[in-house]
Each structure stands twice: as C-alpha cells, then as structure tokens.
Design an enzyme around this catalytic site. Structure first.
Site, short mmCIF file in Angstrom:
data_model
loop_
_atom_site.label_atom_id
_atom_site.label_comp_id
_atom_site.label_asym_id
_atom_site.label_seq_id
_atom_site.Cartn_x
_atom_site.Cartn_y
_atom_site.Cartn_z
N GLU A 147 1.39 5.63 0.65
CA GLU A 147 0.91 6.87 1.27
C GLU A 147 1.32 8.06 0.42
O GLU A 147 2.46 8.17 -0.03
CB GLU A 147 1.47 7.03 2.68
CG GLU A 147 1.01 8.33 3.35
CD GLU A 147 1.59 8.52 4.73
OE1 GLU A 147 1.15 7.79 5.65
OE2 GLU A 147 2.48 9.39 4.89
N SER A 166 0.87 -1.17 0.00
CA SER A 166 0.00 0.00 0.00
C SER A 166 0.90 1.22 0.00
O SER A 166 2.08 1.13 0.36
CB SER A 166 -0.94 0.00 1.21
OG SER A 166 -0.21 -0.12 2.43
N PHE A 216 13.49 14.14 10.07
CA PHE A 216 12.27 13.36 10.31
C PHE A 216 12.45 12.47 11.54
O PHE A 216 11.59 12.40 12.41
CB PHE A 216 11.96 12.45 9.10
CG PHE A 216 11.25 13.13 7.97
CD1 PHE A 216 10.81 14.44 8.06
CD2 PHE A 216 11.02 12.44 6.79
CE1 PHE A 216 10.16 15.06 7.01
CE2 PHE A 216 10.36 13.05 5.72
CZ PHE A 216 9.94 14.36 5.83
N ASP A 219 -1.38 15.89 15.37
CA ASP A 219 -0.39 16.66 16.12
C ASP A 219 -1.09 17.74 16.95
O ASP A 219 -1.97 18.45 16.45
CB ASP A 219 0.61 17.32 15.17
CG ASP A 219 1.44 16.29 14.42
OD1 ASP A 219 1.70 15.22 14.99
OD2 ASP A 219 1.81 16.57 13.27
N HIS A 242 3.65 -1.08 3.81
CA HIS A 242 3.11 0.25 3.52
C HIS A 242 4.27 1.19 3.20
O HIS A 242 5.16 1.39 4.03
CB HIS A 242 2.33 0.77 4.73
CG HIS A 242 1.58 2.03 4.49
ND1 HIS A 242 0.47 2.08 3.67
CD2 HIS A 242 1.76 3.30 4.97
CE1 HIS A 242 0.00 3.32 3.66
NE2 HIS A 242 0.76 4.08 4.43
#
Length: 293
Positions: free
Chosen positions: A27, A25, A222, A119, A272
C-alpha cells in the site's frame, strides 16, 4: 503444549520452512509534496521487482486527494508492469459520481479496487452509503476485483465485535473478493477473527495487513485512532531508541518477520504491507522471507 510453548515453537520456525511461497501486496499513499513524491516513486521502483500481486493507493476525502490518487494510479500503469488498485470511498461522492469514477477506471484498464466507506467528516451524521453499497455499485458497473477492509480487533465505531463481523459479511455478500485486515500485533486476535469469519460463512481470504514499525511513538498514535492493541512487549523493545533510527528499523523488521512466520505456520500465504511510502523495511523483510526478484 501450553500457549507459551506453542508461541515459542512458532517463533523458532526456521525461515527455510516458509518455502518461498509467500505472495505480497503493498500500500502507498498519494504524496503531498515534491520530496514525498520522490520518496514514493523511489519506493515503487525499489519494490516493483518483488512482483507483488497488486499495489494499492489510498484515497482521502476531497477532490484534491482524489486527483492525486488518480495520478499515482495512472503513472503506475504507464511506467510499471504493476497491477494498480485505487482505494475508493463513498462518503464524499454521489452515486452518479462514483459510477463515473468506476467507469473511468475500468476504461483506463483498472480492474482491482479497494472499496471503503471512508472517514466521516462529522461522526454524528449517518452516511448515505456504506462499503457494502459501494461494492454493489462497483459490481453493477463492471466485474471489478474488489478488496474491502476487515478489523480483527473491531472497527472503532462498531458497538461490538459481532456487529462488525456482520458488517464484513454484508460486504462479502455484495461481491467483494477478499478482505484486507487492519494492521495488528496480537497474532491470536487475527487467528480468532479468521475462525469467526469462517463460522459466519465468510469464505474469502482475510489477508493480514502488516505494518513494519520504525517509529513507536507514531505507531501509538495510529493504534489509538484505529483500536489496535499494542502489546507491552513492543514498548519494551523500542525503549531507549528514540534517537537510534537504525536499531528501531531492525526491531521493526524483526517483529514483522516474526508475524509473517507465525501466520505462515497457520496457513496464511498472502500478506499486505503498509509501506508508508518507504521501501527499506518492507524490501528487507520480503527479501529475508524469500520474496525476491
């Protein structure tokens, strides 16, 4: 067999042993410029033939980003055969608003939602709702297929790993169908986390999130925000490549493929990919691993 020998054994697993039985999958995130919109739709078009089980679209705070997410979802539904799964967060909307959004999605044919807390605008404030509350709300609206987030190396706000695990169990007990993990590079952290999930009665799949890395400096930023450990060996692999994007891409693809190979040897079949709206690395990785049109 010692740990180093076991790791080498895993790494030496031939690609043919994967048996072409992987499911993937992807994103994406809503674009905020005309150029990024072109990049996004080129990537969707490029990756669609790989027949992913679903594609998710991220969702930021504020009505503007929400509208862009809705727009991307609608276009994916209209122009492709892909199953589109919008992200939905609960910290910037009331329960009534969330119910209305969920009803609109269901009425428009959306059946899969990625449910997240989101967030916090002010980390000192306690939110009115958490992800488990959102899962419960969504299940009250319709029988959505719901994915939630999992953190093999612990959520940055969690006081400890056990607290984080209990929080994940709340989301599963509320009705979530699977968890998608934060990206990681330490294989053992994911495998230990999966074992701990089983030990506390979490019986859904923990789908590993794979981030193909083309820019190591960006990755470090990140990782610092998300509590992800970046092994020393990764830094060494990217040394001297600041002005060499072609080689960086090759290194990033190789690392991601080794991750998938190791995890497949441990029984994982679903992956993913965090595409960052770019298809090149993800497509190359999937193609090499046998996920093809």
């Amino acid at each position: 067999m010692n740990a180093q020998a076991l790791q080498l054994d895993r790494l030496n697993q031939s690609l043919s042993d994967i048996n072409n039985d992987l499911q993937v999958s992807f994103e994406f995130f809503p674009p905020n410029s005309e150029q990024m919109e072109t990049t996004l739709w080129n990537s969707v078009e490029r990756l669609a033939p790989l027949k992913p089980s679903f594609v998710s679209v991220t969702y930021g705070a504020g009505s503007g980003t929400r509208d862009r997410t809705h727009g991307v979802i609608k276009r994916i539904q209209k122009e492709t055969s892909l199953l589109a799964a919008p992200h939905l967060t609960c910290i910037d909307a009331s329960r009534d608003e969330l119910v209305n959004i969920a009803k609109e999605y269901w009425d428009s044919g959306v059946r899969h939602i990625v449910a997240l807390r989101g967030d916090l605008p002010n980390s000192n404030e306690k939110p009115d709702m958490y992800a488990n509350d959102l899962v419960e709300l969504l299940k009250g609206v319709a029988d959505f297929d719901i994915s939630v987030a999992a953190y093999p190396e612990t959520h940055p706000e969690a006081p400890n790993a056990q607290f984080d695990l209990v929080n994940l169990k709340r989301k599963i007990d509320a009705g979530a169908n699977r968890a998608i993990s934060q990206f990681f590079f330490d294989m053992d952290s994911y495998l230990r986390f999966r074992d701990r999930c089983v030990a506390v009665g979490i019986d859904v799949e923990i789908v590993p999130g794979i981030l193909p890395v083309s820019n190591f400096a960006t990755l470090k930023r990140f990782a610092g925000l998300t509590n992800v450990h970046v092994p020393d060996w990764m830094g060494k692999m990217y040394e001297g490549l600041d002005d060499d994007p072609t080689t960086r891409n090759m290194v990033g693809a190789n690392i991601a493929m080794e991750q998938v190979k190791i995890l497949r040897s441990e029984g994982v079949k679903n992956f993913h990919f965090y595409t960052l709206n770019r298809s090149e690395l993800t497509y190359a990785i999937c193609h090499t691993l046998g996920v093809r049109p």
